[in-house]
Write a protein that holds these residues in place. Structure first.
Motif, PDB file in Angstrom:
ATOM      1  N   ARG A  33       0.837  -1.207   0.000  1.00 43.35           N
ATOM      2  CA  ARG A  33       0.000   0.000   0.000  1.00 43.35           C
ATOM      3  C   ARG A  33       0.868   1.251   0.000  1.00 43.35           C
ATOM      4  O   ARG A  33       0.577   2.219  -0.727  1.00 43.35           O
ATOM      5  CB  ARG A  33      -0.931  -0.003   1.209  1.00 43.35           C
ATOM      6  CG  ARG A  33      -2.083  -1.017   1.112  1.00 43.35           C
ATOM      7  CD  ARG A  33      -3.129  -0.747   2.180  1.00 43.35           C
ATOM      8  NE  ARG A  33      -2.603  -0.968   3.514  1.00 43.35           N
ATOM      9  CZ  ARG A  33      -2.712  -2.113   4.175  1.00 43.35           C
ATOM     10  NH1 ARG A  33      -3.302  -3.156   3.609  1.00 43.35           N
ATOM     11  NH2 ARG A  33      -2.227  -2.245   5.395  1.00 43.35           N
ATOM     12  N   ALA A  34       1.924   1.240   0.784  1.00 48.08           N
ATOM     13  CA  ALA A  34       2.829   2.393   0.808  1.00 48.08           C
ATOM     14  C   ALA A  34       3.530   2.559  -0.529  1.00 48.08           C
ATOM     15  O   ALA A  34       3.737   3.675  -1.011  1.00 48.08           O
ATOM     16  CB  ALA A  34       3.851   2.223   1.939  1.00 48.08           C
ATOM     17  N   LEU A  35       3.906   1.447  -1.146  1.00 43.82           N
ATOM     18  CA  LEU A  35       4.576   1.505  -2.445  1.00 43.82           C
ATOM     19  C   LEU A  35       3.657   2.129  -3.498  1.00 43.82           C
ATOM     20  O   LEU A  35       4.099   2.962  -4.308  1.00 43.82           O
ATOM     21  CB  LEU A  35       4.995   0.099  -2.860  1.00 43.82           C
ATOM     22  CG  LEU A  35       5.876  -0.053  -4.103  1.00 43.82           C
ATOM     23  CD1 LEU A  35       6.783  -1.263  -3.944  1.00 43.82           C
ATOM     24  CD2 LEU A  35       5.047  -0.207  -5.358  1.00 43.82           C
ATOM     25  N   LEU A 147       6.412  -7.397  -6.864  1.00 39.90           N
ATOM     26  CA  LEU A 147       7.294  -8.570  -6.845  1.00 39.90           C
ATOM     27  C   LEU A 147       8.626  -8.217  -6.201  1.00 39.90           C
ATOM     28  O   LEU A 147       9.136  -8.962  -5.355  1.00 39.90           O
ATOM     29  CB  LEU A 147       7.505  -9.085  -8.264  1.00 39.90           C
ATOM     30  CG  LEU A 147       8.488 -10.252  -8.419  1.00 39.90           C
ATOM     31  CD1 LEU A 147       7.984 -11.493  -7.697  1.00 39.90           C
ATOM     32  CD2 LEU A 147       8.726 -10.552  -9.903  1.00 39.90           C
ATOM     33  N   LEU A 148       9.205  -7.072  -6.586  1.00 38.34           N
ATOM     34  CA  LEU A 148      10.488  -6.663  -6.020  1.00 38.34           C
ATOM     35  C   LEU A 148      10.370  -6.412  -4.522  1.00 38.34           C
ATOM     36  O   LEU A 148      11.216  -6.874  -3.737  1.00 38.34           O
ATOM     37  CB  LEU A 148      10.980  -5.404  -6.732  1.00 38.34           C
ATOM     38  CG  LEU A 148      12.274  -4.777  -6.211  1.00 38.34           C
ATOM     39  CD1 LEU A 148      13.436  -5.762  -6.317  1.00 38.34           C
ATOM     40  CD2 LEU A 148      12.591  -3.487  -6.969  1.00 38.34           C
ATOM     41  N   ALA A 149       9.329  -5.697  -4.105  1.00 34.48           N
ATOM     42  CA  ALA A 149       9.146  -5.431  -2.673  1.00 34.48           C
ATOM     43  C   ALA A 149       8.909  -6.727  -1.904  1.00 34.48           C
ATOM     44  O   ALA A 149       9.404  -6.888  -0.783  1.00 34.48           O
ATOM     45  CB  ALA A 149       7.978  -4.472  -2.464  1.00 34.48           C
ATOM     46  N   GLN A 223      13.747   0.903   1.554  1.00 37.94           N
ATOM     47  CA  GLN A 223      13.545   2.349   1.644  1.00 37.94           C
ATOM     48  C   GLN A 223      13.619   2.991   0.265  1.00 37.94           C
ATOM     49  O   GLN A 223      12.845   3.901  -0.063  1.00 37.94           O
ATOM     50  CB  GLN A 223      14.593   2.953   2.576  1.00 37.94           C
ATOM     51  CG  GLN A 223      14.467   4.472   2.749  1.00 37.94           C
ATOM     52  CD  GLN A 223      15.543   5.034   3.660  1.00 37.94           C
ATOM     53  OE1 GLN A 223      16.399   4.290   4.156  1.00 37.94           O
ATOM     54  NE2 GLN A 223      15.519   6.325   3.890  1.00 37.94           N
ATOM     55  N   HIS A 224      14.544   2.508  -0.575  1.00 38.71           N
ATOM     56  CA  HIS A 224      14.682   3.047  -1.927  1.00 38.71           C
ATOM     57  C   HIS A 224      13.446   2.742  -2.769  1.00 38.71           C
ATOM     58  O   HIS A 224      12.942   3.617  -3.493  1.00 38.71           O
ATOM     59  CB  HIS A 224      15.933   2.471  -2.586  1.00 38.71           C
ATOM     60  CG  HIS A 224      16.095   2.872  -4.018  1.00 38.71           C
ATOM     61  ND1 HIS A 224      16.412   4.158  -4.393  1.00 38.71           N
ATOM     62  CD2 HIS A 224      15.967   2.158  -5.174  1.00 38.71           C
ATOM     63  CE1 HIS A 224      16.483   4.225  -5.714  1.00 38.71           C
ATOM     64  NE2 HIS A 224      16.209   3.028  -6.211  1.00 38.71           N
ATOM     65  N   VAL A 225      12.944   1.520  -2.696  1.00 38.33           N
ATOM     66  CA  VAL A 225      11.767   1.150  -3.486  1.00 38.33           C
ATOM     67  C   VAL A 225      10.557   1.952  -3.048  1.00 38.33           C
ATOM     68  O   VAL A 225       9.747   2.402  -3.880  1.00 38.33           O
ATOM     69  CB  VAL A 225      11.504  -0.366  -3.362  1.00 38.33           C
ATOM     70  CG1 VAL A 225      10.167  -0.735  -4.008  1.00 38.33           C
ATOM     71  CG2 VAL A 225      12.626  -1.153  -4.003  1.00 38.33           C
TER      72      VAL A 225
END
Length: 443
Positions: A33-35, A147-149, A223-225
């Motif tokens: 959700r944050a992403l 997928l990455l997260a 953090q970067h994502v």
């Protein structure tokens, strides 16, 4: 001196305050959700989506009447003169001047396209298709970021579980070290035995320290994502157990992928957009018809013989038909048709790729679940082995080397089991990506 003390007090007091700004995530759903809210790539696609929506409005407005205001001034050095072939009574001059040197014109014009070979209609449909394509492009980017997260999240979970297993191993070694030291004081063990246990403990402590350093690296990746400006953390989770995953038949996953993968939907939209482009290219073969009406306030007006302001209006229809362009329009149509065929072939290849991705993820998950069942049995056996060897060592029936080997096998088996748990979660995540549907499984 007082100022230095105050400054040091401020520094020490600010450390806990700064730590409070760390953002803690409790689950993978919360991270997703944050992403979706914070990632810069998704924000750029939101801006592109707004652009396509505005382009659709522009295309829709092109089908409506346009009101155009105009004005002009002309200076003409010569005016028309009409020479009469006869002499009128009382008029010695036989030339009549028509027009004036200074001309003014203020006008309002309304222009409405009547028929454009369906070009405007297809341009509106094409812009709407482009908007849907950008929306699907955002869905594609979001799935890849999910997928990455998820991979980062499960790497962090594996790191935490491995730390927990190593701490259990350290606790067992601390107990062994106490026993060996006790035996050493009673001259039942040598100093070499104490050194062996201590070295093994140091080895696990070093591995634990490496995992803690790697955990910080994982959190910086997260953090970067997320595009977070503050430090991120992941809340403590209970030890992982066998994932509650129930596999469906493989064909059902194929069907879900064909219905849900945004890449396939985007290719279908690209084919649809190409059909509109073909129709737009074919519209050049038709006549272009426009209607217009204008109102003028000019000096002079329609009467060139009177230099005065007057009003008048005009109504008309214009047609333009390109009859011969050396087959330029035909070539454009052929190009669009070839591109449409290329998109069909690309869609067929993508379907094959998606089937392969689904099958590979399915088999990996199936293998991971089977490996978990085998590894759990191995861990149970190694725990029983360690218990028996530990009892035998206490009774003087087993050597320290046997106890050390049992402890190593148990620790490695527990670490491998945690790794197998995370591999199953990751394989399930990969399967969800392959079918285009993300529903995280909680431990």
């Amino acid at each position: 001196m007082k100022s230095i003390v105050c400054m040091l007090a401020f520094v020490f007091l600010s450390i806990p305050a700064a730590a409070q700004y760390a953002k803690t995530y409790t689950s993978l759903q919360e991270i997703w959700r944050a992403l979706a809210r914070q990632n810069l790539s998704l924000a750029r696609l939101d801006a592109a989506l707004e652009q396509t929506e505005l382009e659709t409005r522009v295309r829709e407005a092109s089908r409506l009447p346009a009101l155009i205001a105009g004005g002009g001034y002309n200076f003409i050095s010569e005016t028309a003169r009409l020479t009469l072939p006869f002499t009128l009574p009382g008029m010695p001059v036989q030339e009549i001047e028509a027009g004036v040197n200074h001309q003014y014109d203020l006008n309002l014009r309304v222009q409405q396209p009547l028929f454009t070979g369906f070009r405007l209609k297809n341009e509106v449909a094409l812009s709407r298709t482009q908007r849907e394509k950008v929306s699907l492009q955002k869905a594609i980017a979001r799935n890849r970021l999910f997928l990455l997260a998820g991979q980062i999240y499960y790497r962090h979970q594996l790191n935490r579980m491995q730390q927990a297993m190593l701490q259990k191993g350290l606790a067992r070694l601390d107990l062994q070290l106490q026993k060996v030291r006790s035996f050493f004081r009673s001259e039942q063990a040598t100093s070499f035995d104490t050194l062996e246990v201590f070295n093994r403990r140091l080895e696990l402590a070093n591995r634990l320290q490496q995992l803690r350093r790697y955990e910080r690296i994982i959190l910086t990746q997260l953090q970067h994502v997320l595009n977070d400006s503050v430090t991120v953390r992941i809340a403590e989770t209970p030890p992982h157990s066998r994932p509650p995953i129930r596999l469906l038949p493989l064909p059902s996953y194929f069907q879900q992928a064909l219905q849900s993968r945004p890449e396939l939907q985007q290719l279908s939209l690209r084919e649809k957009a190409q059909s509109h482009k073909i129709r737009i290219a074919k519209s050049a073969l038709w006549p272009q018809i426009f209607a217009s009406a204008s109102f003028h306030y000019a000096r002079p007006g329609v009467n060139f013989f009177e230099d005065e302001w007057m009003t008048y209006y005009t109504v008309g229809i214009q047609m333009q038909w390109r009859l011969w362009t050396w087959r330029q329009d035909g070539y454009r149509i052929q190009q669009a048709q070839i591109e449409q065929e290329r998109l069909r072939l690309q869609k067929r290849a993508l379907i094959q790729d998606i089937r392969q991705q689904v099958q590979e993820a399915y088999l990996n998950l199936q293998s991971a679940l089977e490996q978990i069942r085998l590894q759990e049995r191995l861990v149970d056996q190694e725990r029983e082995r360690y218990r028996r060897v530990s009892e035998q060592y206490d009774q003087g029936q087993a050597a320290l080397l046997d106890l050390r080997n049992a402890e190593i096998r148990l620790t490695e088996a527990e670490l491998q089991l945690q790794s197998n748990y995370i591999e199953a979660y990751q394989a399930h995540l990969q399967l969800q990506f392959a079918i285009g549907q993300f529903e995280p499984v909680q431990p």
